[in-house]
Write a protein that holds these residues in place. Structure first.
Motif, PDB file in Angstrom:
ATOM      1  N   LEU A   8      17.137   6.633  89.515  1.00  0.00           N
ATOM      2  CA  LEU A   8      17.873   7.820  89.076  1.00  0.00           C
ATOM      3  C   LEU A   8      19.218   7.380  88.513  1.00  0.00           C
ATOM      4  O   LEU A   8      20.146   7.054  89.263  1.00  0.00           O
ATOM      5  CB  LEU A   8      18.054   8.787  90.246  1.00  0.00           C
ATOM      6  N   ALA A   9      19.307   7.342  87.196  1.00  0.00           N
ATOM      7  CA  ALA A   9      20.519   6.882  86.520  1.00  0.00           C
ATOM      8  C   ALA A   9      20.769   7.756  85.305  1.00  0.00           C
ATOM      9  O   ALA A   9      19.825   8.172  84.621  1.00  0.00           O
ATOM     10  CB  ALA A   9      20.381   5.419  86.097  1.00  0.00           C
ATOM     11  N   GLY A  10      22.039   8.032  85.035  1.00  0.00           N
ATOM     12  CA  GLY A  10      22.403   8.842  83.883  1.00  0.00           C
ATOM     13  C   GLY A  10      23.909   8.952  83.776  1.00  0.00           C
ATOM     14  O   GLY A  10      24.643   8.610  84.714  1.00  0.00           O
ATOM     15  N   PRO A  11      24.408   9.442  82.639  1.00  0.00           N
ATOM     16  CA  PRO A  11      25.858   9.620  82.495  1.00  0.00           C
ATOM     17  C   PRO A  11      26.437  10.532  83.575  1.00  0.00           C
ATOM     18  O   PRO A  11      27.536  10.295  84.069  1.00  0.00           O
ATOM     19  CB  PRO A  11      26.004  10.240  81.103  1.00  0.00           C
ATOM     20  N   LEU A  12      25.695  11.596  83.927  1.00  0.00           N
ATOM     21  CA  LEU A  12      26.133  12.540  84.953  1.00  0.00           C
ATOM     22  C   LEU A  12      24.962  12.885  85.860  1.00  0.00           C
ATOM     23  O   LEU A  12      23.816  12.984  85.418  1.00  0.00           O
ATOM     24  CB  LEU A  12      26.678  13.824  84.326  1.00  0.00           C
ATOM     25  N   GLN A  13      25.281  13.073  87.144  1.00  0.00           N
ATOM     26  CA  GLN A  13      24.323  13.594  88.115  1.00  0.00           C
ATOM     27  C   GLN A  13      25.052  14.589  89.001  1.00  0.00           C
ATOM     28  O   GLN A  13      26.266  14.490  89.183  1.00  0.00           O
ATOM     29  CB  GLN A  13      23.739  12.469  88.979  1.00  0.00           C
ATOM     30  N   SER A  14      24.315  15.540  89.569  1.00  0.00           N
ATOM     31  CA  SER A  14      24.924  16.483  90.501  1.00  0.00           C
ATOM     32  C   SER A  14      23.855  16.968  91.474  1.00  0.00           C
ATOM     33  O   SER A  14      22.863  17.566  91.064  1.00  0.00           O
ATOM     34  CB  SER A  14      25.539  17.676  89.757  1.00  0.00           C
ATOM     35  N   TRP A  15      24.061  16.699  92.762  1.00  0.00           N
ATOM     36  CA  TRP A  15      23.063  16.974  93.780  1.00  0.00           C
ATOM     37  C   TRP A  15      23.665  17.881  94.852  1.00  0.00           C
ATOM     38  O   TRP A  15      24.197  17.420  95.844  1.00  0.00           O
ATOM     39  CB  TRP A  15      22.566  15.668  94.388  1.00  0.00           C
ATOM     40  N   GLY A  16      23.609  19.166  94.618  1.00  0.00           N
ATOM     41  CA  GLY A  16      24.203  20.119  95.545  1.00  0.00           C
ATOM     42  C   GLY A  16      23.284  20.442  96.708  1.00  0.00           C
ATOM     43  O   GLY A  16      22.077  20.577  96.545  1.00  0.00           O
ATOM     44  N   ALA A  17      23.876  20.561  97.892  1.00  0.00           N
ATOM     45  CA  ALA A  17      23.119  20.971  99.080  1.00  0.00           C
ATOM     46  C   ALA A  17      23.724  22.215  99.725  1.00  0.00           C
ATOM     47  O   ALA A  17      23.009  22.994 100.359  1.00  0.00           O
ATOM     48  CB  ALA A  17      23.070  19.839 100.106  1.00  0.00           C
ATOM     49  N   THR A  18      25.028  22.407  99.563  1.00  0.00           N
ATOM     50  CA  THR A  18      25.695  23.536 100.217  1.00  0.00           C
ATOM     51  C   THR A  18      26.549  24.339  99.246  1.00  0.00           C
ATOM     52  O   THR A  18      27.355  25.153  99.679  1.00  0.00           O
ATOM     53  CB  THR A  18      26.589  23.024 101.374  1.00  0.00           C
ATOM     54  N   SER A  19      26.402  24.132  97.943  1.00  0.00           N
ATOM     55  CA  SER A  19      27.264  24.812  96.972  1.00  0.00           C
ATOM     56  C   SER A  19      26.957  26.303  96.909  1.00  0.00           C
ATOM     57  O   SER A  19      25.806  26.721  96.985  1.00  0.00           O
ATOM     58  CB  SER A  19      27.073  24.204  95.584  1.00  0.00           C
TER      59      SER A  19
END
Length: 240
Positions: A8-19
């Motif tokens: 899992l690679a990229g310029p941006l990542q975002s992994w929300g769990a509690t947002s």
């Protein structure tokens, strides 16, 4: 057990769990719900479809390149410009690389591998604005999640590998087996992605560290005196 490996690679990542609402945070590593969502998209499942085959999979992730935390302050108005939308802060991981491992039945994992290679829906790293780079799947490997994550070569960028030493310590976050000491719990066990009734259960996580070789690294440089000779032991109290 067999293991499907994903890079899992990229310029941006975002992994929300509690947002929630206007503060959209990211965890510092991919979440199980986010990766299961990526696999469901590859299979062509819609949000209202059941996740029956995917719910029993084991999950672990290794932080190969943690990246940097990035905040995006967003301002928006309605299409006609008559009203302002709520101000939001959205957080991302920039220039990060992770190795995710999904454990389960080999036949199911081979099917998921083929689905990721030829996805029915676009794949993204947590949010739709975060596409992956390079091939995502690294294939199906024999062994357990923790064993494969501990043995697989380091996936960081080459320029980082060349600046690091010959071995590097890496952190692994994985599903806690029964009886293990739990490091943390997250509302990250997917049950349903149905927008009308999303459901997530609590997932127990255990953190471990492994040391992996770095063939592109450099050996530690020993301290030397100006003449190139290792310095002799120095005792500043000897003059007393």
């Amino acid at each position: 057990m067999s293991v499907l490996l994903l890079r899992l690679a990229g310029p941006l990542q975002s992994w929300g769990a509690t947002s929630r609402f206007t503060q959209r945070h990211t965890e510092m590593a991919p979440t199980k719900s986010g990766v299961i969502g990526l696999l469901a998209a590859a299979q062509g499942l819609r949000r209202t479809d059941p996740l029956t085959e995917l719910l029993g999979l084991e999950f672990g992730v290794r932080i190969d390149q943690p990246g940097q935390l990035l905040r995006d302050f967003q301002v928006a108005r309605t299409l006609d410009g008559s009203a302002s939308m709520p101000l939001t802060n959205r957080y991302y991981l920039s220039d990060a690389v992770f190795l995710a491992a999904i454990g389960g039945d080999r036949e199911l994992l081979v099917g998921l591998h083929e689905a990721v290679r030829r996805p029915k829906f676009p794949l993204y790293l947590g949010r739709r604005s975060c596409p992956p780079v390079a091939p995502v799947t690294l294939g199906v490997q024999p062994g357990t999640v923790t064993d494969v994550l501990g043995d697989w070569p380091w996936q960081a960028a080459k320029h980082l590998c060349k600046r690091a030493e010959l071995t590097v310590p890496l952190e692994i976050l994985s599903d806690a087996p029964p009886g293990a000491e739990v490091s943390e719990t997250l509302p990250d066990q997917p049950i349903s992605f149905d927008p009308a009734h999303r459901q997530y259960g609590w997932r127990a996580v255990v953190r471990t560290r492994v040391v992996v070789p770095n063939p592109d690294g450099r050996a530690p440089v020993a301290a030397t005196s100006p003449g190139g000779v290792p310095p002799a032991d120095h005792d500043p109290m000897s003059v007393l």
